[in-house]
Every structure is written in C-alpha cells, then in structure tokens.
Design a protein around this motif. Sequence first.
Motif, mmCIF file in Angstrom:
data_model
loop_
_atom_site.group_PDB
_atom_site.id
_atom_site.type_symbol
_atom_site.label_atom_id
_atom_site.label_comp_id
_atom_site.label_asym_id
_atom_site.label_seq_id
_atom_site.Cartn_x
_atom_site.Cartn_y
_atom_site.Cartn_z
ATOM 1 N N PRO A 10 0.520 21.050 87.959
ATOM 2 C CA PRO A 10 -0.201 19.831 87.568
ATOM 3 C C PRO A 10 -1.672 20.062 87.230
ATOM 4 O O PRO A 10 -2.274 19.248 86.539
ATOM 5 C CB PRO A 10 -0.047 18.930 88.799
ATOM 6 C CG PRO A 10 0.200 19.855 89.939
ATOM 7 C CD PRO A 10 0.957 21.008 89.363
ATOM 8 N N THR A 11 -2.257 21.158 87.702
ATOM 9 C CA THR A 11 -3.672 21.428 87.428
ATOM 10 C C THR A 11 -3.882 21.885 85.991
ATOM 11 O O THR A 11 -4.759 21.387 85.284
ATOM 12 C CB THR A 11 -4.209 22.485 88.399
ATOM 13 O OG1 THR A 11 -4.098 21.998 89.739
ATOM 14 C CG2 THR A 11 -5.673 22.795 88.108
ATOM 15 N N THR A 12 -3.076 22.849 85.542
ATOM 16 C CA THR A 12 -3.257 23.440 84.220
ATOM 17 C C THR A 12 -2.257 22.924 83.196
ATOM 18 O O THR A 12 -2.406 23.200 81.999
ATOM 19 C CB THR A 12 -3.109 24.963 84.309
ATOM 20 O OG1 THR A 12 -1.771 25.267 84.783
ATOM 21 C CG2 THR A 12 -4.122 25.551 85.282
ATOM 22 N N TYR A 51 -12.764 23.221 92.013
ATOM 23 C CA TYR A 51 -12.024 24.447 91.702
ATOM 24 C C TYR A 51 -10.886 24.152 90.734
ATOM 25 O O TYR A 51 -10.642 24.912 89.779
ATOM 26 C CB TYR A 51 -11.503 25.057 93.002
ATOM 27 C CG TYR A 51 -10.919 26.441 92.837
ATOM 28 C CD1 TYR A 51 -11.626 27.449 92.197
ATOM 29 C CD2 TYR A 51 -9.660 26.747 93.336
ATOM 30 C CE1 TYR A 51 -11.098 28.718 92.055
ATOM 31 C CE2 TYR A 51 -9.123 28.011 93.206
ATOM 32 C CZ TYR A 51 -9.839 28.992 92.560
ATOM 33 O OH TYR A 51 -9.317 30.255 92.419
ATOM 34 N N ASP A 52 -10.174 23.042 90.933
ATOM 35 C CA ASP A 52 -9.094 22.677 90.013
ATOM 36 C C ASP A 52 -9.622 22.444 88.604
ATOM 37 O O ASP A 52 -8.976 22.814 87.614
ATOM 38 C CB ASP A 52 -8.371 21.417 90.517
ATOM 39 C CG ASP A 52 -7.305 21.732 91.553
ATOM 40 O OD1 ASP A 52 -7.200 22.903 91.950
ATOM 41 O OD2 ASP A 52 -6.581 20.806 91.961
ATOM 42 N N ARG A 53 -10.801 21.807 88.493
ATOM 43 C CA ARG A 53 -11.373 21.581 87.167
ATOM 44 C C ARG A 53 -11.659 22.906 86.457
ATOM 45 O O ARG A 53 -11.429 23.043 85.251
ATOM 46 C CB ARG A 53 -12.659 20.751 87.275
ATOM 47 C CG ARG A 53 -12.421 19.270 87.485
ATOM 48 C CD ARG A 53 -13.677 18.476 87.198
ATOM 49 N NE ARG A 53 -14.781 18.816 88.076
ATOM 50 C CZ ARG A 53 -15.007 18.244 89.251
ATOM 51 N NH1 ARG A 53 -14.192 17.287 89.687
ATOM 52 N NH2 ARG A 53 -16.042 18.593 89.991
ATOM 53 N N SER A 100 1.333 31.758 87.527
ATOM 54 C CA SER A 100 2.152 32.453 88.523
ATOM 55 C C SER A 100 3.022 31.500 89.330
ATOM 56 O O SER A 100 4.153 31.818 89.689
ATOM 57 C CB SER A 100 1.256 33.252 89.471
ATOM 58 O OG SER A 100 0.315 32.381 90.104
ATOM 59 N N GLY A 101 2.505 30.321 89.623
ATOM 60 C CA GLY A 101 3.251 29.355 90.423
ATOM 61 C C GLY A 101 2.487 28.055 90.516
ATOM 62 O O GLY A 101 1.352 27.946 90.039
ATOM 63 N N ILE A 102 3.091 27.057 91.134
ATOM 64 C CA ILE A 102 2.445 25.768 91.292
ATOM 65 C C ILE A 102 1.166 25.951 92.111
ATOM 66 O O ILE A 102 1.170 26.588 93.156
ATOM 67 C CB ILE A 102 3.387 24.760 91.992
ATOM 68 C CG1 ILE A 102 4.706 24.656 91.213
ATOM 69 C CG2 ILE A 102 2.734 23.400 92.119
ATOM 70 C CD1 ILE A 102 4.552 24.227 89.775
ATOM 71 N N ARG A 103 0.062 25.384 91.592
ATOM 72 C CA ARG A 103 -1.267 25.536 92.205
ATOM 73 C C ARG A 103 -1.700 27.000 92.253
ATOM 74 O O ARG A 103 -2.441 27.414 93.150
ATOM 75 C CB ARG A 103 -1.306 24.930 93.606
ATOM 76 C CG ARG A 103 -0.914 23.474 93.697
ATOM 77 C CD ARG A 103 -1.817 22.572 92.890
ATOM 78 N NE ARG A 103 -1.499 21.149 93.091
ATOM 79 C CZ ARG A 103 -2.011 20.166 92.363
ATOM 80 N NH1 ARG A 103 -2.853 20.434 91.386
ATOM 81 N NH2 ARG A 103 -1.680 18.911 92.598
ATOM 82 N N GLY A 104 -1.271 27.773 91.272
ATOM 83 C CA GLY A 104 -1.619 29.187 91.248
ATOM 84 C C GLY A 104 -2.989 29.439 90.643
ATOM 85 O O GLY A 104 -3.658 28.530 90.134
#
Length: 458
Positions: free
Chosen positions: A38-40, A84-86, A111-115
């Motif tokens: 969801p971040t990227t 950090y997510d931004r 790599s993975g969720i929240r990676g």
Amino acid sequence: MNSRNADGSLARSRATDDPSGEHLRVDWLRLKAAVVDPTTQLAALPGVMEEICRRMDRRETMGMVYLDLSSEAHLESVYGWETYDRLLAQGSRAVLEVVAPYGDDALLTISGIRGEELMLFLRMDPGPDIEMRLLAVKEKLLETLASRLQVQLDNEGPRALTVHAEFSVLAVDPMVRIERAVYRALDELRAACRKRRERQHHQQLDELQRIVESGDIRVRFQPIVHLGTGSIHGFEALSCGPEGSVFQNPEMLFAFAEETDYIVELERACRHESIRLARELGRGRKLFLNCSARGFTDPELFCRTMVDQAEACGLEPSDIVIEITERVAITAWQEFRRSVAALRLIGFSIAIDDMGAGYSSLQSVAEVQPDYLKVDLSLIRDIHRSPIKRSLLHSVQSIAASIGARIIAEGVEQEEECRTLQGMGIGLAQGFFFAPPGHGLQDRSVHFPPPAPASKAG
C-alpha cells in the motif's frame, strides 16, 4: 453442487448466498492486500513471480537491479513511519519514471508488503556488453534517486538519501527451478548491499567517535523570550555535528549515538562546548542544556568537573538549567529521582522538554516536579485556530501552577500564536518567530511584536 465443511455439515456455494457478488469484491481486496504494497502501490515479488518465470521459460535474457533503501530505516524511528513511508513512495515513483521508456520490458516490484527493497526485472538483448548496459541502468537509477529523493527535516539543509544498489544477469539453468534461481540471485545481491551498509555504519561510527574525542561540535543558541516584555530569559544550546556530514542534522546525530551507546559521551562533549561558548551569556540569563535520561548515568554530571568548568566561564550553577529530553522511556524512577535531587543540591534547575509529545508524560512531571515545563511545538502550532489545543494548554498551566513550574512554549512561528499565548498568560516562549538558533550570544536581539492596538469602545 454443495460441498462439506470440516465438521461434515453441508455448505452451499457462496455465490448462491451472495448473488450481488460482494464476496468476490472482498476476496479481491484480501488478495490485493496480500500482494500489493500500500505504500508504493507495487506488487510484491511473489505476486509477479509467475510472469518472471514465464519470460525466463521463453529463454528471454533478464537483468535484475536490486535497490536497498534500508540504510535510511533510522528515519522511521526519528521522524515517524508516515515520513518514512512518504520517502519510500517517492523513491518508487522516481524509479518508475526512469524505467517507463522500457515499457513492458521492465517489471518493477518490491520485496514484500511494507518492504524497503525494490527490484527491477528488465528484459534485455543478449550480448557481451549486457553487464555494462545493466550497470548503466543501475547508475541512472541511483543518479535519479540522488537528485529526486531529497530529504529536508527540521531546519537543516536538504540532503540526498543513501540508496545501495547491485545488479545481476539471471541465468537459466534447466536443472534449477526458476523461482529458486531468482531468490538465490536476490540473496546474493542482498548480501553485497549488506556489506555496503556495514561499511557505511563503521564509517559513521568512526566519525561519531572522532566528533566525541575531538569535541567537533557545532553549538547554536536559541533565545527564550519573556512574552510580557520581549526580554531574553535565557538560551537553549542546540548541538549538532560538522557541517556537510550526515551528522549535521542533530536528530540524526543523537539517534545514531543512542543506537551505538555513545549517547553519554556525546552529551558530555556537547555540554563542554556549550558551556565554553556561553561566556557571553550575560548576568541573570539561563543556559539550558539538553540531557537524555541515559545521560543521567554520566558521573561527571554530578561531580565538580562541570561546576568548575562553568565557574571558569563566569557561570554559577544557578545559571544552568538541565533540560531532560526523553528520547527513551524512563523505567528506573527511583534512581532517576535521586539523580534529579543531586542536581538540585548542586544548584542546577530542572526542565522537562517536549511536554505533550514522545515519552514525556505526566509521570515525568509528578516524579521530577521540574522548575520549567517546555510544551512541545505540536501543541503550539496553530494554537490560535484550535480550541482543543488551547484547552490542553490550560490543563498544562494548572499542572505547572500546582508544582510551581514555569511554562515555556516551544516552536512559536507566527504572530497569531504569540498573541494567543500572551492572552493565555504564558510567560516564556521560543521559536523562529522571535529568533532562529545562532552561533553567538553577544548582542543577540529578538523580534517581538508591538502591543496590540486597543479596541475602541462603542
């Protein structure tokens, strides 16, 4: 056709129970949450592995570029996960722009969720120069990230984020399952970047040790102003590392010192330099020195060394305020109370910093009963627009009155904030509205608003 549940009972098709297809939407959202970060908004590696295998099954030559952003993971603990997510989202968008010209030949994944690791799989024409072409892609990605992924935190200048990258040409071996070949290549690239991170960590540790041992500290002083008169009550000493280094940002410096157990030595060096530069403080003004909870384990804080240094610079213990900055939670309250009592016997005053944020708590106030309560800027920002913030500050005023403490409002940047604080009876404040931190104390002046014009009756 019905099927049986685990307990043997008949189960009807969900499509029969849910003719609207709502269950399909729920299943899709569940699947998306499992495979899309969801971040990227990038698909996780397992979600694109089938496409990678399909391409390699067709004997297409695939290059892989691995981008490791985890060197900046400390930003999350310093500034919070939203910041950090931004940065991660900005990084993924920058990479997507670079690879857009490659069209369907490029496949970007995470790599993975929240990676924190991005992987670019790129279909390439075979040839003896394939590694040189792949190296050029890697360098272009790093160049773009360095120019686009700038971070500017607090009041420091912008800097590029540290990103490590490696690349590999994926070889097809009919004896090896493609998925395992991809993950093995990924492990090799991770290991190479991990070595880079370790070298970077050791370099930063060497720099921190040099800063502590040589006292290469930059100290700036920000005035604390009487809101009634505009006169200067004192100065807070704000320390950071040498200009141009990663440690020129104070939060980065102190977070790394905390992480590497150098916080006591660093704070001691900062106190020495702050006191040395405070010769021009002026009679009756206070010098506020930051000290973390772990800094209270430094025996020098309680012996004659610091007092002798202060007196050599024309300061009395009563001129110094020890400002408790709670970067970590205080757990050993009995020992901490004894330390505070010892500092008061020497003649120092005590302040609690960042009231209303972080680990600062009502328990700190009850246990320490400080002479000053410094209210965090998060409560002061736009206080003229927020009745809730004003109500919270009134509560802090009641607490301060009950223990005989003075309130200092931090982070004042607007005249409206200043006027509101004056109207609420707050006595002291600091912030860029009055003056930014500066390198000298002599002839320091502050901006102070003229009295508000009296309203006309009738």
